[in-house]
Motif scaffolding. Structure first.
Motif, PDB file in Angstrom:
ATOM      1  N   GLY B 190      57.598  33.190  37.801  1.00  0.00           N
ATOM      2  CA  GLY B 190      56.196  33.376  37.451  1.00  0.00           C
ATOM      3  C   GLY B 190      55.510  32.079  37.085  1.00  0.00           C
ATOM      4  N   GLN B 191      54.735  31.550  38.023  1.00  0.00           N
ATOM      5  CA  GLN B 191      53.894  30.393  37.733  1.00  0.00           C
ATOM      6  C   GLN B 191      52.575  30.599  38.456  1.00  0.00           C
ATOM      7  OE1 GLN B 191      56.021  26.661  38.511  1.00  0.00           O
ATOM      8  NE2 GLN B 191      56.628  26.654  36.363  1.00  0.00           N
ATOM      9  N   PRO B 192      51.490  30.126  37.850  1.00  0.00           N
ATOM     10  CA  PRO B 192      50.199  30.394  38.491  1.00  0.00           C
ATOM     11  C   PRO B 192      50.094  29.751  39.865  1.00  0.00           C
ATOM     12  CG  PRO B 192      49.956  28.869  36.651  1.00  0.00           C
ATOM     13  CD  PRO B 192      51.353  29.377  36.598  1.00  0.00           C
ATOM     14  N   ARG B 193      49.334  30.426  40.732  1.00  0.00           N
ATOM     15  CA  ARG B 193      49.140  29.924  42.095  1.00  0.00           C
ATOM     16  C   ARG B 193      47.857  29.118  42.177  1.00  0.00           C
ATOM     17  NH1 ARG B 193      49.738  35.486  45.616  1.00  0.00           N
ATOM     18  NH2 ARG B 193      51.938  35.913  45.184  1.00  0.00           N
ATOM     19  N   LEU B 194      47.849  28.282  43.200  1.00  0.00           N
ATOM     20  CA  LEU B 194      46.639  27.528  43.494  1.00  0.00           C
ATOM     21  C   LEU B 194      45.570  28.485  44.024  1.00  0.00           C
ATOM     22  CD1 LEU B 194      45.972  24.500  43.456  1.00  0.00           C
ATOM     23  CD2 LEU B 194      46.583  24.427  45.871  1.00  0.00           C
ATOM     24  N   LYS B 195      44.342  28.363  43.490  1.00  0.00           N
ATOM     25  CA  LYS B 195      43.240  29.169  44.014  1.00  0.00           C
ATOM     26  C   LYS B 195      42.144  28.236  44.502  1.00  0.00           C
ATOM     27  CE  LYS B 195      43.054  31.671  40.129  1.00  0.00           C
ATOM     28  NZ  LYS B 195      42.759  32.711  39.124  1.00  0.00           N
ATOM     29  N   PRO B 196      41.455  28.480  45.595  1.00  0.00           N
ATOM     30  CA  PRO B 196      41.719  29.561  46.543  1.00  0.00           C
ATOM     31  C   PRO B 196      43.044  29.363  47.271  1.00  0.00           C
ATOM     32  CG  PRO B 196      40.094  28.021  47.437  1.00  0.00           C
ATOM     33  CD  PRO B 196      40.413  27.577  46.041  1.00  0.00           C
ATOM     34  N   PRO B 197      43.515  30.403  47.964  1.00  0.00           N
ATOM     35  CA  PRO B 197      42.910  31.720  48.143  1.00  0.00           C
ATOM     36  C   PRO B 197      42.981  32.565  46.875  1.00  0.00           C
ATOM     37  CG  PRO B 197      45.115  31.689  49.092  1.00  0.00           C
ATOM     38  CD  PRO B 197      44.823  30.291  48.625  1.00  0.00           C
ATOM     39  N   PHE B 198      41.910  33.296  46.646  1.00  0.00           N
ATOM     40  CA  PHE B 198      41.881  34.213  45.517  1.00  0.00           C
ATOM     41  C   PHE B 198      42.599  35.502  45.914  1.00  0.00           C
ATOM     42  CE2 PHE B 198      38.524  31.223  44.653  1.00  0.00           C
ATOM     43  CZ  PHE B 198      38.681  30.997  43.286  1.00  0.00           C
ATOM     44  N   PRO B 199      43.058  36.252  44.898  1.00  0.00           N
ATOM     45  CA  PRO B 199      43.832  37.457  45.224  1.00  0.00           C
ATOM     46  C   PRO B 199      43.121  38.410  46.188  1.00  0.00           C
ATOM     47  CG  PRO B 199      44.048  36.957  42.909  1.00  0.00           C
ATOM     48  CD  PRO B 199      43.042  35.979  43.458  1.00  0.00           C
ATOM     49  N   ALA B 200      41.806  38.497  46.105  1.00  0.00           N
ATOM     50  CA  ALA B 200      41.104  39.426  46.994  1.00  0.00           C
ATOM     51  C   ALA B 200      41.267  39.029  48.457  1.00  0.00           C
ATOM     52  CB  ALA B 200      39.629  39.483  46.631  1.00  0.00           C
ATOM     53  N   ALA B 201      41.544  37.743  48.703  1.00  0.00           N
ATOM     54  CA  ALA B 201      41.781  37.301  50.080  1.00  0.00           C
ATOM     55  C   ALA B 201      43.270  37.312  50.400  1.00  0.00           C
ATOM     56  CB  ALA B 201      41.210  35.895  50.280  1.00  0.00           C
ATOM     57  N   ALA B 202      44.064  36.747  49.509  1.00  0.00           N
ATOM     58  CA  ALA B 202      45.515  36.678  49.727  1.00  0.00           C
ATOM     59  C   ALA B 202      46.195  36.760  48.375  1.00  0.00           C
ATOM     60  CB  ALA B 202      45.900  35.385  50.448  1.00  0.00           C
ATOM     61  N   GLY B 203      46.536  37.960  47.989  1.00  0.00           N
ATOM     62  CA  GLY B 203      47.155  38.163  46.677  1.00  0.00           C
ATOM     63  C   GLY B 203      48.606  38.519  46.804  1.00  0.00           C
ATOM     64  N   LEU B 204      48.930  39.768  46.443  1.00  0.00           N
ATOM     65  CA  LEU B 204      50.322  40.205  46.509  1.00  0.00           C
ATOM     66  C   LEU B 204      50.783  40.201  47.961  1.00  0.00           C
ATOM     67  CD1 LEU B 204      52.630  41.325  44.729  1.00  0.00           C
ATOM     68  CD2 LEU B 204      51.800  43.617  45.283  1.00  0.00           C
ATOM     69  N   TYR B 205      51.911  39.561  48.221  1.00  0.00           N
ATOM     70  CA  TYR B 205      52.440  39.404  49.587  1.00  0.00           C
ATOM     71  C   TYR B 205      51.353  38.888  50.532  1.00  0.00           C
ATOM     72  CZ  TYR B 205      55.956  42.370  47.451  1.00  0.00           C
ATOM     73  OH  TYR B 205      56.882  42.893  46.582  1.00  0.00           O
ATOM     74  N   ALA B 206      50.492  38.039  49.990  1.00  0.00           N
ATOM     75  CA  ALA B 206      49.405  37.408  50.756  1.00  0.00           C
ATOM     76  C   ALA B 206      48.417  38.419  51.349  1.00  0.00           C
ATOM     77  CB  ALA B 206      49.972  36.502  51.848  1.00  0.00           C
ATOM     78  N   GLN B 207      48.351  39.613  50.775  1.00  0.00           N
ATOM     79  CA  GLN B 207      47.402  40.619  51.249  1.00  0.00           C
ATOM     80  C   GLN B 207      46.267  40.777  50.217  1.00  0.00           C
ATOM     81  OE1 GLN B 207      48.008  41.638  54.281  1.00  0.00           O
ATOM     82  NE2 GLN B 207      49.970  40.579  54.247  1.00  0.00           N
ATOM     83  N   PRO B 208      45.136  41.349  50.622  1.00  0.00           N
ATOM     84  CA  PRO B 208      44.030  41.538  49.677  1.00  0.00           C
ATOM     85  C   PRO B 208      44.473  42.342  48.453  1.00  0.00           C
ATOM     86  CG  PRO B 208      43.313  41.959  51.911  1.00  0.00           C
ATOM     87  CD  PRO B 208      44.794  41.769  51.978  1.00  0.00           C
ATOM     88  N   THR B 209      44.205  41.797  47.289  1.00  0.00           N
ATOM     89  CA  THR B 209      44.725  42.383  46.060  1.00  0.00           C
ATOM     90  C   THR B 209      43.683  42.262  44.952  1.00  0.00           C
ATOM     91  OG1 THR B 209      46.957  41.670  46.669  1.00  0.00           O
ATOM     92  CG2 THR B 209      46.614  42.235  44.362  1.00  0.00           C
ATOM     93  N   THR B 210      43.588  43.292  44.128  1.00  0.00           N
ATOM     94  CA  THR B 210      42.779  43.192  42.922  1.00  0.00           C
ATOM     95  C   THR B 210      43.694  43.380  41.720  1.00  0.00           C
ATOM     96  OG1 THR B 210      40.768  43.984  43.958  1.00  0.00           O
ATOM     97  CG2 THR B 210      40.938  44.264  41.580  1.00  0.00           C
ATOM     98  N   VAL B 211      43.533  42.503  40.748  1.00  0.00           N
ATOM     99  CA  VAL B 211      44.304  42.636  39.515  1.00  0.00           C
ATOM    100  C   VAL B 211      43.330  43.015  38.403  1.00  0.00           C
ATOM    101  CG1 VAL B 211      45.920  41.529  37.930  1.00  0.00           C
ATOM    102  CG2 VAL B 211      45.867  40.836  40.333  1.00  0.00           C
ATOM    103  N   ASN B 212      43.578  44.161  37.756  1.00  0.00           N
ATOM    104  CA  ASN B 212      42.717  44.628  36.672  1.00  0.00           C
ATOM    105  C   ASN B 212      43.539  44.932  35.430  1.00  0.00           C
ATOM    106  OD1 ASN B 212      40.427  46.294  38.869  1.00  0.00           O
ATOM    107  ND2 ASN B 212      39.935  44.655  37.443  1.00  0.00           N
ATOM    108  N   ASN B 213      42.878  44.806  34.290  1.00  0.00           N
ATOM    109  CA  ASN B 213      43.527  45.124  33.025  1.00  0.00           C
ATOM    110  C   ASN B 213      43.615  46.642  32.826  1.00  0.00           C
ATOM    111  OD1 ASN B 213      42.660  45.706  29.864  1.00  0.00           O
ATOM    112  ND2 ASN B 213      44.303  44.222  30.108  1.00  0.00           N
TER     113      ASN B 213
END
Lengths: 837, 436
Positions: B190-213
């Motif tokens: 677990g280490q932060p990723r470089l953005k962009p790409p933002f999760p909505a473009a390439a998140g989990l497994y590089a697919q569109p992803t939204t992370v919410n609390n």
């Protein structure tokens, strides 16, 4: 792209399509879209300090050393940005440390933080004097640290392989090494471990043994650390955290004499830098050649230089005493006289020339010319390996005279939509081609196909597809390729790569040529050795003369006779014998003598025949770097320089000319290149080669020019009958030489040998069961025909076709050829040899 | 004086019901009534509804949830993922775990609605690994929801499919950072990723992803049921809705208090029965230790995104850690800094090395071995970490130090005085690192 270029009449910079205009430190600059700020600044001459950034690695933004201020659309971004991660944009305003106090303070701050845990051991550090941390601490750091507390310490050094040692205290955790291993080499054997200030580079085993300085040669999956490219991590480490076991503490950078050179290790012709000190090579580094090796070289190229200083170097000419039968040191004058007399006498019955696949172009030319002029024969062949007449036709028809513009280049591999490797395991047999295939697959989506017997690591790491083939049946497989694969190979720009091993399978070169014809794919031949392509161009072959001229072509012979200043009809007209025929003739006593330049009998298709030939030939002259099986049997031994000790050039597999200068100046007897020795020997035989120096040889070559008149129809040889397995414990052998196999260039380098792949015999689970073998048990391999020895290897299970086994070929480590006298496609007998100790 | 009716139980309304965590109780108390309504609408309508409600992310940054959802591609060319950040690790924060313990189905219902709105057919709840009891309860609830047809194939006959996976983290604060969470969820370090790409473009497994609390998503069913206007009756224009404030430390009744955004500490203290034993308030955090400290002067700061920012801090996770006059500020700051040193992921230099250095200085000062120069060094190192690190962890790490010195410099100076009193015999080592 430059500052001055392309201003319109109002003095404004023109912005071509695909480019943007931005301002860096008040200077307007046009940059290609997508370029990172740090690179654009660099082109302007503005050096932004950095550690994690590397132009060939994906951006990380981890070290934060390259922070600059960025303004977009007139609005400053709230935080300084890492210039190694932000692409340029139109209208962007960048302020580096030169114009922004914020950026300058940010950089100074990061530098101070990097140094709080860095040991002050520059005076004993290998990197001291060429260290990006040292240099940038001077340019962008404060002179004194405010840190008065306790530094983090680690036991050191920690060997992460036999050749790479890790000093975790010096590490600034930029992750260049882990990113290189992951992205470029595809060998993720090192990873970040732990977190915070305890974060460190390590392997799966180093975490467990963090307090013990013992080897931890395991990858994160627990596999042994066997990257062929690990040395690059030492070179790109921006501090002295990764050091070479061989170089550690041996020299300071400012005591080294550096010479740009070309690697003699394989046919890629990588640009490298040779660093010498007091007459010894201390290390080799990769040079930056974007067209060939980019900034990488393989570990064989980097570490296999101690052979140059081997104890068994031939340093004095030697002549065999007729009475004692022993070799005795002699003067050059005497040795050359004896050699000339012997060869002149032997010439009557014929002298065969076994030239080397490792020669420079100039040396190969000298052998070629010596055979024709001094020995008056076409019995010359550089192929000290399995070879065939079909190969000769293939090389003449498809390879001779091609160059990076007309044929396949590294760049065209990178751009190819699809690549098919035939008889070529790229990682073992051409590591830089392998890196480019992996890059192509990773970055451009190139589809890589491998026609081979099992899914070797290279197949996986090039994201490739295995087209499985039983050894010997490759031609059939190529003729009946799956239509989807054929379609991909028919796309414009597709590439076929064929290795020298194709000569072992009758009909394979023909099938490759047919496939190239029918798909339109571009074709390249990738031999293993550095000199093979040059020797082809130099005509060190029974059917070819220098400069793409055919022996059989009377006009070409006349042309050459004129150019060489010979009488008309002086050149031999009869097609010569190839290596196998020369050896057969010598063994049968049909030849008067042999001239052998750097050939190891154990590399030849039939090592036993080669030894018989050397014994039976009336008179043997050996030009050698080190004492060998040939010098043991030679009548005269003439010492010659190793590649770093001479100048000359290699022609790499692309057909690219790769000239290099002398890197190591010796003061003893082994300083003469083959071309000089042959030139002098020829004079003793009343012939003049005009190859006194490599430069003279080059001039002579230029003078005769490249004719390219040798033509041949593409070969159309038939596949041979498949050997039939008559007993259940018989198997068809698949084999190739691994990169690190203890070959003669790898002598005296135990640290390199320590990263060779574990030797084993691979077979399918069914084959193993049938032979009563299990994984890890020792299998005994012997030749199916009588005679020959045995080889014992532990069993590994892999996805080979049933009835096929793979074992490593040649070299000191894999003795299949020498001890069994068999090769790819031969039948071998497989039986149990008990459990491994 | 404030009224007790400040309390607005929405998210917490079922918490005191018997067996509130069961499907049965949830269904009896309006549970899963929003889902059929949502599934009858279109994804676009749902995104618009959440946009209209003004719901802002409850994980700390306060990004408008509807806007975040609208970043997801409007097609299904690639698989979409919804990831729930339940890695509640911010010191002092205790709202998501109680919510998942007391009312897990509200989160699950929110997950289904949000997944439908974002065309995701896979949803992951990433729960911090230190709370196995919560993971067990969540797993039980997910199993119940599958059983009842609220998850799985063809949910409530709508044709919408959703798989929901509860994933246990491995114990790293950094995995609360959304891209580090995604790496961790993928099985990486677990280490932060470089953005962009933002999760909505390439998140989990590089697919569109939204992370919410957790709290954000759990709010969604109520908005679907009662509407955006109802949601806006609570809180302020820019920070609408109810919020779970977690009060801890020196208060009579610590715990979770749900009140409209913009409620002040004074009001919350009233709800919590005032300061413990009547000892006066000294300092507090408005939203966990990563938000700059407040003091007694800030009792009337409205605790919404704007109010906290205007007063020089951040709303964060509305984790109010309350300290009375018995607590030494340098000591508390040291403890927090030790936490950040322990949790810094190590990826970037400023956070990794900065927290290492800051901890040593603070420990030395608390031992009574500090000098006034150390205070300057602390502030300068903080300046070299703030806004220079890869992710917000570094920013959060220096907040307690800079705000602690801002409001309580006297206490730091007093520690130096005690050192000076010991005599000038202790001099600085000649070389960095030479002393130990």
């Amino acid at each position: 792209m430059t500052l001055a270029a392309d201003r319109n009449h109002e003095g404004e910079l023109e912005v071509p399509e695909g480019y943007v205009k931005l301002t860096i430190d008040g200077l307007e600059v046009v940059a290609p879209q997508g370029e990172l700020i740090i690179r654009t600044a660099e082109r302007l001459g503005i050096q932004v300090p950095r550690f994690c950034d590397h132009p060939l690695l994906d951006p990380a933004g981890a070290c934060r050393q390259c922070l600059v201020e960025v303004e977009m659309g007139g609005r400053p971004m709230p935080k300084p940005q890492a210039s190694c991660t932000v692409p340029v944009a139109d209208g962007m305003v960048v302020k580096t440390q030169h114009t922004s106090p914020v950026a300058d303070k940010a950089q100074q701050g990061v530098m101070e933080l990097l140094l709080i845990n860095h040991p002050l051991d520059c005076p004993i550090c290998d990197k001291g004097g060429e260290c990006p941390l040292q240099n940038q601490a001077m340019s962008n750091g404060r002179a004194e640290s405010r840190f008065v507390d306790t530094k983090r310490t680690f036991p050191k050094p920690l060997p992460i392989s036999s050749q790479v040692l890790l000093d975790r205290e010096r590490c600034v955790l930029c992750q260049r090494c882990t990113r290189f291993s992951n992205e470029i080499a595809g060998d993720p054997f090192i990873e970040l471990l732990e977190r915070g200030a305890g974060q460190q580079i390590g392997t799966s085993a180093t975490a467990a043994i963090a307090d013990e300085a013992e080897s931890a040669a395991n990858t994160i999956e627990g596999k042994p650390f066997q990257s062929y490219f690990s040395g690059n991590t030492i070179q790109i480490c921006p501090v002295g955290a990764l050091t070479s076991a061989a170089y550690r503490f041996r020299s300071r950078p400012f005591d080294l004499v550096s010479t740009p050179s070309i690697c003699e290790g394989c046919s890629s012709g990588c640009a490298e830098r040779v660093d010498t000190r007091r007459g010894k090579i201390m290390r080799k580094l990769a040079s930056n050649d974007p067209e060939v090796n980019e900034e990488w070289i393989c570990d064989k190229g980097r570490f296999s230089f101690p052979y140059v200083a081997a104890a068994d170097r031939v340093l004095r000419p030697q002549v065999r005493n007729a009475e004692t039968g022993k070799l005795e040191d002699a003067s050059w004058t005497e040795a050359l006289r004896v050699a000339a007399e012997g060869l002149t006498a032997a010439r009557e019955r014929g002298v065969g020339v076994l030239a080397s696949g490792r020669s420079t172009l100039e040396d190969a030319y000298a052998y070629s010319k010596f055979a024709r002029i001094a020995l008056r024969t076409n019995d010359i062949d550089f192929r000290a390996r399995a070879h065939s007449a079909e190969e000769l036709d293939f090389l003449t028809a498809k390879v001779l005279g091609t160059n990076p513009e007309t044929g396949v280049s590294f760049a065209s591999i990178e751009q190819a939509p699809a690549v098919l490797c035939v008889a070529l395991e790229p990682e073992d047999e051409s590591p830089i081609v392998f890196l480019r295939l992996r890059k192509a697959a990773r970055k451009s989506g190139t589809k890589v196909f491998h026609l081979a017997s099992w899914t070797s690591p290279a197949v996986t790491k090039t994201f490739g597809t295995l087209l499985p083939a039983v050894p010997g049946e490759e031609p059939k497989e190529l003729d009946h390729l799956d239509s989807a694969v054929r379609d991909q190979l028919s796309a414009p720009g597709a590439v076929l790569l064929v290795g020298e091993r194709a000569a072992e399978v009758p009909g394979l070169y023909s099938a490759v040529a047919r496939l190239a014809e029918s798909t339109g794919a571009k074709l390249a031949w990738i031999p293993r050795r550095a000199g093979e392509r040059g020797a082809l161009e130099a005509g060190a072959l029974p059917t070819l003369l220098p400069g793409g001229r055919a022996v059989a072509d009377a006009a070409a012979r006349t042309e050459l006779e004129t150019a060489w200043g010979l009488e008309a009809g002086a050149l031999p007209t009869e097609q010569g014998k190839d290596t196998a025929d020369i050896l057969r003739a010598a063994a049968d006593g049909e030849l008067g003598g042999l001239l052998v330049g750097g050939v190891d009998p154990d590399d030849l298709p039939d090592p036993a025949l080669a030894r018989t030939a050397l014994r039976s030939a009336g008179f043997v002259v050996s030009l050698e770097v080190r004492h060998s099986a040939v010098t043991e049997l030679a009548d005269v031994v003439l010492p010659v320089a190793a590649a770093p000790e001479k100048d000359g050039s290699f022609v790499n597999w692309e057909g690219r000319h790769r000239p290099f200068e002398i890197a190591l100046h010796r003061s003893d007897g082994a300083t003469l290149p083959d071309c000089r020795v042959l030139d002098t020997l020829a004079i003793e035989m009343d012939a003049d080669l005009f190859t006194q120096t490599p430069k003279a040889a080059t001039e002579d070559l230029l003078r005769i020019g490249y004719a390219g008149t040798a033509v041949a129809a593409a070969p159309n040889a038939q596949p041979s009958e498949q050997p039939t397995r008559s007993k259940p414990n018989q198997a068809v052998l698949a084999t190739w030489r691994e990169l690190l196999d203890g070959g003669s260039l790898q002598a005296d380098e135990p640290a390199l040998a320590g990263t060779a792949r574990t030797r084993c015999v691979r077979m399918s689970a069914n084959t193993a069961t049938e032979a009563g073998l299990r994984k890890g048990e020792l299998a005994v391999l012997s030749a199916a025909v009588d005679g020959g020895g045995e080889v014992r290897l532990p069993v590994e299970i892999a996805d080979l076709p049933d009835g096929v086994v793979w074992a490593p070929g040649g070299g000191e480590f894999g003795k299949i050829r020498r001890d069994l006298g068999v090769g790819h496609g031969s039948l071998v007998v497989l039986r149990g040899g008990g459990s491994q100790a | 004086m404030t009224e007790v009716d400040k309390l607005t139980p929405v998210l917490t309304k079922r918490w005191l019901s018997p067996n509130s965590w069961t499907l049965r109780t949830y269904e009896q108390l309006e549970g899963y009534t929003a889902l059929p309504k949502a599934l009858r609408g279109s994804p676009e309508q749902l995104v618009q509804l959440v946009k209209d409600s003004g719901l802002r992310g409850r994980g700390g940054a306060g990004f408008p949830a509807g806007v975040k959802w609208s970043f997801m591609p409007p097609n299904e060319d690639k698989p979409h993922y919804l990831v729930i950040n339940a890695d509640e690790g911010e010191p002092g924060t205790c709202k998501d775990i109680p919510l998942m313990m007391a009312d897990p189905h509200s989160l699950i219902e929110g997950c289904v609605i949000a997944s439908y709105a974002m065309r995701a057919h896979h949803c992951f709840i990433y729960v911090r690994g230190e709370v196995p009891h919560c993971i067990r309860r969540l797993n039980a609830a997910v199993a119940e929801a599958y059983q009842a047809g609220y998850l799985g194939k063809n949910i409530l006959g709508s044709g919408f499919d959703l798989e929901l996976v509860v994933h246990a983290g491995a114990g790293a604060y950094i995995c609360g950072e959304e891209t580090a969470l995604l790496d961790s969820l993928e099985g990486r370090r677990g280490q932060p990723r470089l953005k962009p790409p933002f999760p909505a473009a390439a998140g989990l497994y590089a697919q569109p992803t939204t992370v919410n609390n957790v709290e954000t998503i759990a709010s969604v069913p109520y908005i679907v049921n009662a509407g955006a206007d109802w949601f806006r009756t609570m809180g302020s224009e820019k920070s609408p809705g109810p919020k779970i404030y977690s009060l801890s430390g020196h208060v009579e009744r610590p715990g979770q208090y749900e009140a409209p955004l913009g409620t002040t500490l004074r009001e919350l203290l009233d709800l919590a029965g005032g300061m413990k034993d009547g000892i006066p308030l000294k300092f507090w955090t408005p939203g966990g230790s990563s938000t700059p400290l407040f003091t007694a002067e800030h009792l009337d700061v409205p605790l919404d995104f704007e109010g906290a920012a205007e007063a020089g801090s951040m709303l964060g996770t509305t984790a109010l850690q309350i300290f009375n006059e018995t607590v030494s500020v340098p000591w508390a700051v040291m403890k927090w800094t030790e936490f950040y040193k322990h949790e810094s992921c190590g990826k970037c230099t400023p956070c990794r090395e900065g927290t290492y250095w800051l901890t040593q200085i603070l420990q030395r000062m608390v031992r009574g071995e500090g000098t006034e120069t150390d205070i300057d060094t602390l502030l300068d190192v903080c300046d070299n970490v703030l806004g220079r690190s890869f992710c917000a962890l570094g920013d959060g790490a220096v907040s307690p130090i800079t705000s602690g010195i801002k409001y309580f410099k006297d206490e730091f100076l007093a520690l130096c005085e005690s050192n000076r009193a010991k005599g000038a015999s202790q001099t600085e080592p000649a070389l960095a690192g030479a002393g130990s």
